[in-house]
Each structure stands twice: as C-alpha cells, then as structure tokens.
Enzyme design. Structure first.
Site, PDB file in Angstrom:
ATOM      1  N   ARG A  97      -7.116   5.144  46.955  1.00 27.82           N
ATOM      2  CA  ARG A  97      -6.095   5.279  45.927  1.00 27.82           C
ATOM      3  C   ARG A  97      -6.505   6.224  44.802  1.00 27.82           C
ATOM      4  NH1 ARG A  97      -1.944   6.842  45.808  1.00 27.82           N
ATOM      5  NH2 ARG A  97      -1.622   5.504  47.624  1.00 27.82           N
ATOM      6  N   LYS A 132       0.473  19.950  27.019  1.00 28.36           N
ATOM      7  CA  LYS A 132       1.214  18.740  27.390  1.00 28.36           C
ATOM      8  C   LYS A 132       0.684  18.214  28.725  1.00 28.36           C
ATOM      9  CE  LYS A 132       5.267  20.309  24.836  1.00 28.36           C
ATOM     10  NZ  LYS A 132       6.663  20.779  24.901  1.00 28.36           N
ATOM     11  N   LYS A 164       2.218  27.287  14.439  1.00 31.58           N
ATOM     12  CA  LYS A 164       3.520  26.788  14.894  1.00 31.58           C
ATOM     13  C   LYS A 164       4.385  26.409  13.695  1.00 31.58           C
ATOM     14  CE  LYS A 164       3.476  24.338  18.718  1.00 31.58           C
ATOM     15  NZ  LYS A 164       3.788  25.151  19.907  1.00 31.58           N
ATOM     16  N   GLU A 196       3.912  31.391  16.473  1.00 33.41           N
ATOM     17  CA  GLU A 196       5.250  31.033  16.932  1.00 33.41           C
ATOM     18  C   GLU A 196       6.263  31.455  15.876  1.00 33.41           C
ATOM     19  OE1 GLU A 196       6.126  27.080  18.920  1.00 33.41           O
ATOM     20  OE2 GLU A 196       7.102  26.802  16.975  1.00 33.41           O
ATOM     21  N   ASP A 217      10.182  30.752  20.629  1.00 38.54           N
ATOM     22  CA  ASP A 217      10.441  29.386  21.073  1.00 38.54           C
ATOM     23  C   ASP A 217      11.929  29.062  21.076  1.00 38.54           C
ATOM     24  OD1 ASP A 217       9.730  26.753  21.841  1.00 38.54           O
ATOM     25  OD2 ASP A 217       9.864  26.071  19.768  1.00 38.54           O
TER      26      ASP A 217
END
Length: 282
Positions: A97, A132, A164, A196, A217
């Site tokens: 597994r 992410k 950002k 960004e 973005d």
C-alpha cells in the site's frame, strides 16, 4: 534541473511505513513464516510512470527488491507491467500500500503534466508546478512533474524572490517601493526576481524595478498578449509567466499569447491518482 531525491525517498518511505504500525497482524496469522514471494506491478490505465525511486525505497525498507521494466517518464499502456517485486510474501504485502500510494500519486501527476506539455508542443512554452504540493511530499510531486516533461518553479521560499499581491500591500503599508525591495534582494545575492502583476501600472513598476519575470495572474490570453508585448518593450529579455485557473483546454491559448511559462497548481493539488496494482504471482 536535477533534484537530489534519494535521501527524501528514504525519509518519505520511512514515514509511510510507520503509519501502518509496527506489525501486520493479518499477515502474521495467515502467511507461512518466511515464505518467498513474487509480485507484479501493473498499470491498469494508460499514463506516464513516475515515483519509482520512492517505490524502491519502500520496497527496500521492507526487505524487498523491485526490478523495473520502465523508468520515470515512460509512457505506459493499459495492462503493461512496470516492475516485478520479490521478497517474502509478508514483506511484499507490507510494502504494497505505501509503495502504490506513492507510485500512483506520482504517476498521476506525471500523466497530467504530460498532457499539458503535449498541449503546448511547438510553442516553446514550458509547464511549471507551483508550491501547491502535498505537505511533506514536495520533492515527490516536483519529480513527477519533471517526469511528465514539466520544469521546476521555486521549490521553497528561500530559492527565489516572488512578490505577490499581499507583498504589494505590504510595500504600500510600509511606504516602500518595489525598486527598493528588489535592490535589497539583488544586494543579498538573489538573481531570480519574480513579480506578480495585476495591472499595467504594476507592470511598469516591475519592469522599472528590474524584475526578471512577470507573473500575469488570472487574466485572459488577450491581456497576457498585450502585457507581454509591453513588458518586452520596457525590459527586453524579461520572462512572462501566465498563472491562475489555466486548464488543459485553455493552456494553448496562453502559450500562443506569448507566455514563456505557464504554472498550473492543479498538477499537484488536484491530482487524479493513476490506477496501478500489485498482484502476487506464482
């Protein structure tokens, strides 16, 4: 870019096996002690193989050996055998597994990445991962993106400057300019300066401040095309990255609009695991 994965594979394998506890009670009461076994690892859906180093680490820590018939990045057909695994039957079942969890996740990421790479073929646009990723599995996830033909973005907060939206707010609150911030970063040795942007005003400020890449973005391809043209006039050689909500259906339009890079969070945060099984054989 080459990642040093061996140490990480051993770490991840150890954590994955520890989650299953110190013993396999079911195998202890059903299997002959020390009985030798052999299994095959079979792809039940077509896709791109990835994660073999991590699967190897699980097998090794269980006292098993995998013999791979394909390597990371190989396209696998339905029903194709990726590897054979040998060891005691109990050891193979203990490895099963965790080994499959890692192999299925990585192969799912690699398969999705390859679809995006194929979609922009011939444009020169490169497909990137984002941060992410699953906590604790970043290098597995990134290695899978590479196996699918994608490229490395920043791996952590220390490897590149990336201004950002909330950093823009911080600059405003502190009455500090983007130029001052990037100058400080350059003085500290940072050579990768990504910014960004959400407006043409921010675009002009970023170009004037010496940004090495603009992240556009959540904009339509037409806006990417317009802003990319302006940015390259203001700062020849600057890189353009499109990001935010880009799908397999739309990625080609962003490549055709002039994006050097397209980053896709869904490659890792919404991965569909590949269907891979391990079956004991005679």
């Amino acid at each position: 870019m080459t990642l040093d994965l061996r140490g990480d594979a051993e770490r991840v394998a150890g954590v994955a096996l520890a989650e299953d506890g110190p013993a396999d009670i079911t195998s202890d009461v059903t299997l002959p002690p020390g009985a030798a076994g052999r299994g095959v690892i079979v792809c039940r859906t077509a896709g791109v193989l990835a994660g073999t180093l991590y699967a190897d680490a699980v097998a090794r820590q269980c006292g098993c050996t995998c013999e791979w018939r394909a390597s990371d990045g190989a396209r696998m057909a339905v029903g194709e055998t990726a590897a054979t695994i040998t060891g005691t039957i109990g050891a193979i079942l203990r490895a099963e597994r965790p080994l499959l969890n890692l192999l299925q996740r990585a192969s799912g990421i690699a398969t999705a990445t390859r679809a995006y790479v194929d979609a922009v073929a011939g444009t020169g646009t490169r497909i990137l991962h984002t941060r992410k990723t699953a906590p604790g599995l970043r290098l597995l996830d990134v290695s899978a993106v590479l196996a699918g033909g994608g490229d490395v973005h920043r791996l952590d907060l220390a490897s590149a400057v990336m201004v950002k939206d909330n950093h823009w707010r911080g600059l405003s609150a502190g009455s500090r300019s983007l130029g001052d911030a990037l100058a400080q970063a350059r003085a500290a040795g940072a050579g990768t300066l990504h910014v960004e942007i959400e407006s043409e005003t921010q675009l002009r400020q970023a170009c004037a401040a010496g940004a090495s890449r603009l992240l556009i973005d959540n904009r339509e391809p037409a806006t990417v095309r317009e802003w990319a043209r302006l940015a390259r006039q203001l700062a020849p050689g600057i890189e353009i990255e499109a990001t935010g909500g880009i799908t397999l259906a739309t990625v080609r339009a962003f490549a055709d609009a002039g994006a050097d890079f397209v980053s896709v969070g869904a490659l890792t945060h919404s991965v569909q695991a590949a269907d891979i099984s391990l079956e004991l054989s005679d």
